[in-house]
Each structure stands twice: as C-alpha cells, then as structure tokens.
Write an enzyme that holds these catalytic residues in place. Sequence first.
Site, PDB file in Angstrom:
ATOM      1  N   ASP A 181     -51.105 -29.914  27.050  1.00  0.00           N
ATOM      2  CA  ASP A 181     -51.378 -29.390  25.717  1.00  0.00           C
ATOM      3  C   ASP A 181     -50.986 -27.910  25.613  1.00  0.00           C
ATOM      4  OD1 ASP A 181     -52.815 -30.086  23.164  1.00  0.00           O
ATOM      5  OD2 ASP A 181     -54.071 -28.399  23.772  1.00  0.00           O
ATOM      6  N   ASP A 230     -53.526 -36.696  29.029  1.00  0.00           N
ATOM      7  CA  ASP A 230     -53.382 -35.445  28.293  1.00  0.00           C
ATOM      8  C   ASP A 230     -54.182 -34.388  29.050  1.00  0.00           C
ATOM      9  OD1 ASP A 230     -53.138 -33.574  26.103  1.00  0.00           O
ATOM     10  OD2 ASP A 230     -52.886 -35.313  24.790  1.00  0.00           O
ATOM     11  N   GLU A 235     -46.151 -29.724  25.908  1.00  0.00           N
ATOM     12  CA  GLU A 235     -46.135 -29.617  24.447  1.00  0.00           C
ATOM     13  C   GLU A 235     -45.717 -28.191  24.093  1.00  0.00           C
ATOM     14  OE1 GLU A 235     -48.928 -29.869  20.447  1.00  0.00           O
ATOM     15  OE2 GLU A 235     -49.688 -28.974  22.284  1.00  0.00           O
ATOM     16  N   HIS A 243     -49.796 -37.085  16.839  1.00  0.00           N
ATOM     17  CA  HIS A 243     -51.099 -37.035  16.164  1.00  0.00           C
ATOM     18  C   HIS A 243     -51.324 -35.744  15.387  1.00  0.00           C
ATOM     19  CE1 HIS A 243     -51.470 -34.748  19.772  1.00  0.00           C
ATOM     20  NE2 HIS A 243     -52.643 -34.276  19.370  1.00  0.00           N
ATOM     21  N   ASP A 244     -50.339 -34.840  15.394  1.00  0.00           N
ATOM     22  CA  ASP A 244     -50.476 -33.575  14.665  1.00  0.00           C
ATOM     23  C   ASP A 244     -49.556 -33.491  13.452  1.00  0.00           C
ATOM     24  OD1 ASP A 244     -52.320 -32.505  16.546  1.00  0.00           O
ATOM     25  OD2 ASP A 244     -50.681 -31.842  17.840  1.00  0.00           O
TER      26      ASP A 244
HETATM   27  C1  GLC Z   1     -52.380 -29.405  20.546  1.00  0.00           C
HETATM   28  C2  GLC Z   1     -52.881 -30.776  20.165  1.00  0.00           C
HETATM   29  C3  GLC Z   1     -53.707 -30.669  18.920  1.00  0.00           C
HETATM   30  C4  GLC Z   1     -54.886 -29.763  19.215  1.00  0.00           C
HETATM   31  C5  GLC Z   1     -54.414 -28.415  19.728  1.00  0.00           C
HETATM   32  C6  GLC Z   1     -55.543 -27.648  20.342  1.00  0.00           C
HETATM   33  O1  GLC Z   1     -51.479 -28.904  19.609  1.00  0.00           O
HETATM   34  O2  GLC Z   1     -51.807 -31.663  20.056  1.00  0.00           O
HETATM   35  O3  GLC Z   1     -54.133 -31.918  18.465  1.00  0.00           O
HETATM   36  O4  GLC Z   1     -55.653 -29.590  18.061  1.00  0.00           O
HETATM   37  O5  GLC Z   1     -53.457 -28.541  20.746  1.00  0.00           O
HETATM   38  O6  GLC Z   1     -55.911 -28.242  21.553  1.00  0.00           O
END
Ligand code: GLC
Length: 532
Positions: A202, A100, A265, A326-327
């Site tokens: 990310d 990541d 992402e 995970h979100d």
């Molecule tokens: C992304 C991650 C999330 C995190 C955010 C800030 O959306 O998946 O878990 O809190 O970025 O880094």
Amino acid sequence: MNASRPWWESAVIYQIYPRSFQDSNADGIGDLNGITQRLPYLVDLGIDAIWISPVFRSPMMDFGYDISDYTDIDPIFGTLSDFERLTGQAHARGIKVILDFVPNHSSDQHAWFIESRASRSNPKRDWYIWRDPAPGGGPPNNWLSEFGGSAWEFDAATGQYYYHAFLNSQPDLNWRNPDVVEAMREVLRFWLRKGVDGFRVDVIWHLVKDALFRDNPPNPDYHAGRPPNEALVPLYTTDLPEVHDVIATLRRTVDEFPDRLLIGEIYLPVERLVAYYGRDLGGVHLPFNFALLNVRWDARCIQSLIAEYEGALPQGGWPNWVLGNHDRPRIAGRVGPLQAAVAAMLLLTLRGTPTIYYGDELGMPQVEIPRDRVRDPFERNVPGIGVGRDGCRTPMQWDASDNAGFSTADPWLPLADAWWSNNAADLRGDSRSMLNLYRRLLRLRKETPALSVGSYRSYALDEDLLVYYRELDDTRLLVALNLTDRPQALILEDGTQGKIVLSTAAERDGERAPGTVTLAGHEGLIIALSGH
Ligand code: GLC
C-alpha cells in the site's frame, strides 16, 4: 511456459475486495470462508493469482487499511485458520495468494501507537512521526492529509503533533527508524512462512518523508472541485530518494523465500514510476501501472501511453496493467458497458501482467450511492466532489437469489440495480456475455504465450482503431480494438492474411480475415496472421 521465467510474468492477477466478495456468516460483509467457497468460480474464470485487500485486525475506519495487528485476521473476515485453509485450497487449485501489506501507517489502535503516544519518553515514541507545534502554535508545517485537512493531529496529553497522510486514525510509521523496518520485515516473514506468494504494498511511494519537514509548495494547477490535498505539490511527503533503500530492504526480505512477488501501489507519472523497479531491479517486481485509469479513451492517447510506458521500462523490468481497483471508478462506468468489452480485450492482450478488479468480468457498473448509505471515509470527509469509493466496492453479483447470492443478510453497501439479470450465474449461461468474454480471453492467453510474454509492436496510428502486434517465435497476432460505436475497416498489411481467433462478438471466432476486416462498433478482434 518457459521455466526460467518467474510465474508472475505470465500470470493474471484478480483483486478481491473481501468485504464485498462473498459473505459466509450472514453479517452482510464478505469474509475469508466466502472466498474459499468461491474458488471454483475463480478456477473456471481462469485467473492465476488472487490479491486480497487487507483482512488483518482493524477498527475498519478505512475498511482494513488501518491495521491494529499485522499478524492476525480480523474476526469480521474469520480466523488465521480460515486464512490457512483458503491458502491451502487456493494452492491446491493452482491459484497463488497475494496479501495487501500496509506499512506506511497503522491504526491508532495498534499497540505500537498506543505505546508511542503514552509519553514523549516511551521507547516507541520514535516509531511514529511526532513534532512540536509551530513556534506560534498550530501544526508543525503545511502538510495535508489525502483525506482532507491538515496531516497533523495534536495530542494534548504529550503536547506534540503526529503525522497522518490519511485519516487521523491512521498515524504514519517512521520508516527512518531501523526498529520499525525490522519489525515490518518480521511481519512479512510471518506471512511468507504461511506460504503467501507475495504482497501488494500500500502507498509505497509515501513511506519516507522529508527529514527537515519542509513545507510543500503550492500547486499552480490546482482548481476548485479537486481534492483539497492537491492544493500542494507533495514534494516533501512522497517519492523521496530515500524510499528506494527501504524498498530494497523489503525486497531482500521477500527474496529470502523462493518465487515471491512484490507489487507496489504507486500513483506517479511514468518516468518516476519506473524508478520503483529499483537499482539493478532490486525494487518491487511490479510497480503498479495505473496509466489506463485516467487516460482519455481514444486510440491515439492509449497508443501513445503504451509506447511511453514500454519505452520507459528499464532493461528487464516487467510491465503490468490495471483497469480498475477499489479506489477508482469502475471501467464499465468510465467507458460504458459496451466499450468495457474492448477494454477487457486491451487489458488481457497487452504485454505484461494484468490485474482484473473483481466484478469487472461481469461488467459491474459504478453504483450511485445514496447519501445515507455512504461508508467511505474519504467521501465523508470531502463530500460532494466525486471522490467517493463506495460505488466501485459494491457486493459481487453472483446469482438471482436474495442479495445476489452475496449474503443472506442486508449487504454493507447497496447492490447495483440490475443484479437480478446481470450476475455470474446468468452471464455464465450466455455465450456472448462479458463473463464468457473474460473466460475466452483468459483461456486464449494461457494457450498463447505470444499474448502474455510475446513482443509488443504498434500498428498504424489511427483515431478510432487501436491496433498492435503481439509476436513470439512463429506466432503473429494482430489485436484490433474499435474504440468507437461506429464500424471501422482494418486493412491488413500487404500479403498478409488472417483468421479471427477471438472476437468480442463471439460468433465471429474462426472467421477468415482476408486483406480487409470490418469491425462493428465496440468490437475487438484478435487475428492470427499468416504470410510474411
Ligand atoms: C491506498 C489504498 C486505499 C487506502 C489508502 C490508505 O491508496 O488503496 O484504499 O484508503 O491507501 O491506506
């Protein structure tokens, strides 16, 4: 498999949230050695690659998404040599390793930010996004943090504000500064040299912000009960045209090494999402397709979203599908435990690269977290409207021993209620379990290229049954998914006959399917067709 295709086109990715996978040192938090220990499980499951959420040095304000050193492992997860051993052992077992990469922001404890905030004249001042207060005082503009409140934090010592799209301990880096770009390319190379097979980047659509710092417009569709940042349309803070040049640079860096994968992402509507394949496909290889995370779970909606997505892909752009992460709330929580089996068959029979979220193969539920055990900073900042992410991050349920075999200590988040019966060891022994459904689907997908790289064609439109063909050379498969709890009849095309190669109800495997087949409620079938 076709040697000219990149490995990820036929691969299945498995996301590991490392805090919750396996603890090896009795602190109640998962770690790298825990993952290494569980590699045989992943081989038995049949996945091809693991994506590990951040394991780098971090104060853990956002559980690793706030990085204070991009090229070291946080002691909570282990050491660099633990990481090297994990990568070596994964590779020896034929499993790729995806890291990541969190380039949008660092931790406020990162040496770069400590320097940057030291004075206005510090050489690293411009590595972050600093602005003077508005003329009458207060934040420079109306930009909002994703985690609640203004996105600007005042730094009294230097009299300026810095921008943070997430927590105030996660200052955004300034990607308009070429030195930041170069430093981050070196971070990528550091891990690429260690043999990692790719990165999930990310919030990649956040990287560049408006050069004029214009106010975001109000969102006319906003209503109470939604996260407060949605009150504005993020017109000037995300998805700026310039972001594509930055991404192309990251891609070129990854391409300095053979066979590496770049995933982005991106939460955007499909027509803007597909722009992230980049000009001449020089962007990310896979812009994460999150369409299934929000769709209304009925056959028409899902069929039309597949059609829309397939139709929007650029020439040569490879599709991908995600059912959980995970979100977002767990799939079993969203559609129910029985329908989750149908969702699994959908994920693993669509065209493109699927990502499985750890524990979904056990049907892990969305866990209700008692107020005093909430850990997620988003829920703590914006309580009570259901944004909390702890419920999908609970410890993996391995067996019926203490703490589900996850840890000998009290886990950092509570376990799901039924772990003593719903765990990997028990499910592995039950031929009809969700775990064995995933194993059967993964094996079939590996043996049957039509399922990963074959063409997709939808069958008749129906309220209750989602039906499509997957075809390659002489192989013709029909996938039929019953999205309801009632039996449904599927009528095959005239002159075709079939054989059930895989049913979510294991005992039907191998059954002949003459002209009409009845699916039980919550049943999914993969049917091999013969005849014209
Ligand atoms: C992304 C991650 C999330 C995190 C955010 C800030 O959306 O998946 O878990 O809190 O970025 O880094």
